[in-house]
Design an enzyme around this catalytic site. Sequence first.
Site, short mmCIF file in Angstrom:
data_model
loop_
_atom_site.label_atom_id
_atom_site.label_comp_id
_atom_site.label_asym_id
_atom_site.label_seq_id
_atom_site.Cartn_x
_atom_site.Cartn_y
_atom_site.Cartn_z
N ARG A 117 -8.43 91.75 0.08
CA ARG A 117 -9.75 92.35 -0.01
C ARG A 117 -10.62 91.62 -1.02
O ARG A 117 -11.77 92.02 -1.23
CB ARG A 117 -9.59 93.79 -0.49
CG ARG A 117 -9.89 94.84 0.54
CD ARG A 117 -9.64 96.15 -0.17
NE ARG A 117 -10.24 97.26 0.50
CZ ARG A 117 -9.59 98.04 1.36
NH1 ARG A 117 -8.35 97.79 1.67
NH2 ARG A 117 -10.21 99.07 1.89
N ARG A 140 -9.21 112.82 3.83
CA ARG A 140 -8.94 111.99 2.65
C ARG A 140 -9.95 112.25 1.53
O ARG A 140 -11.14 112.43 1.80
CB ARG A 140 -8.98 110.50 3.05
CG ARG A 140 -7.66 109.99 3.54
CD ARG A 140 -7.73 108.63 4.17
NE ARG A 140 -8.48 107.63 3.42
CZ ARG A 140 -8.59 106.35 3.81
NH1 ARG A 140 -8.00 105.95 4.92
NH2 ARG A 140 -9.28 105.50 3.11
N ARG A 175 -17.51 102.42 -1.32
CA ARG A 175 -16.56 101.55 -0.61
C ARG A 175 -17.31 100.48 0.18
O ARG A 175 -16.87 99.33 0.27
CB ARG A 175 -15.66 102.40 0.31
CG ARG A 175 -14.64 103.20 -0.48
CD ARG A 175 -14.09 104.39 0.27
NE ARG A 175 -13.35 104.02 1.46
CZ ARG A 175 -13.00 104.88 2.41
NH1 ARG A 175 -13.34 106.16 2.31
NH2 ARG A 175 -12.32 104.48 3.45
#
Length: 208
Positions: A88, A155, A166
């Site tokens: 990532r 979640r 994010r």
Amino acid sequence: MRMIFIGPPGAGKGTQAARLVERYAIPHISTGDMFRAAVKAGTPMGKAAAECMNKGELVGDDIVIGMVRERIAQDDAKDGFLLDGFPRTVPQAEALKSALVTDGLSLDAVLLLEVPDQLIVDRITGRRSDPETGAIYHLTFSPPPAEVADRLVHRKDDTEEACRSRLDAYHSQTAPLVPFYEAEGLLKRVDGVGKPDDVTGRIVTVLG
Ligand code: AP5
């Protein structure tokens, strides 16, 4: 087959990975799932990761790189794997490359699942997961069967606020992997918009 899935949060990586690992008979290695398991187990790594995850920030490279190196060295990953959520960052990609080169191995493909930001928040906030089977549903796009509805979980990082962090982390830290893997001749772009079956068809086509 050694493959990587990259793409923004909620692009459908987990949904598609579940289908691909059956087709190619390779393990699905999701760093997000590994961190969630560590959080649930209350390990020191889980405690460190939880703080970053709940804010929608990336966990430190040192933690994730060590975790993935150990995982891909296991027996079931010797002949291939599908990495979902790793790398990532560019340092993670470089660490993966050097770990594979050391073992005389290389990647076969990097799949970039492309979904515009404006579709992401709806996908993320409507997601529900089955803790017993790992199945991923969406309240509107992929509704769960009534018999599992009571046990589904939402979640902690699937709030609109964490989703926006994010997305920011994706654009600033993960998007640089696109030119990195383009330069390596490995990048395969896949349109992630449309029915999940159509997206699977596109992936199978680009993989040949
Ligand atoms: P992680 O679990 O990897 O989260 P993510 O990359 O943000 O991806 P998601 O799991 O949210 O989405 P997805 O693309 O798998 O989509 P899904 O198939 O579920 O990471 C979580 C956190 O862990 C990170 O924020 C970070 O803190 C940490 N972390 C993990 N790896 C790390 C690393 N390498 N370095 C540092 N930190 C790390 O689909 C989403 C929803 O959309 C579902 O409801 C689904 O049903 C629906 N859907 C799927 N496909 C379609 C479609 N075609 N049309 C309509 N709806 C669809």
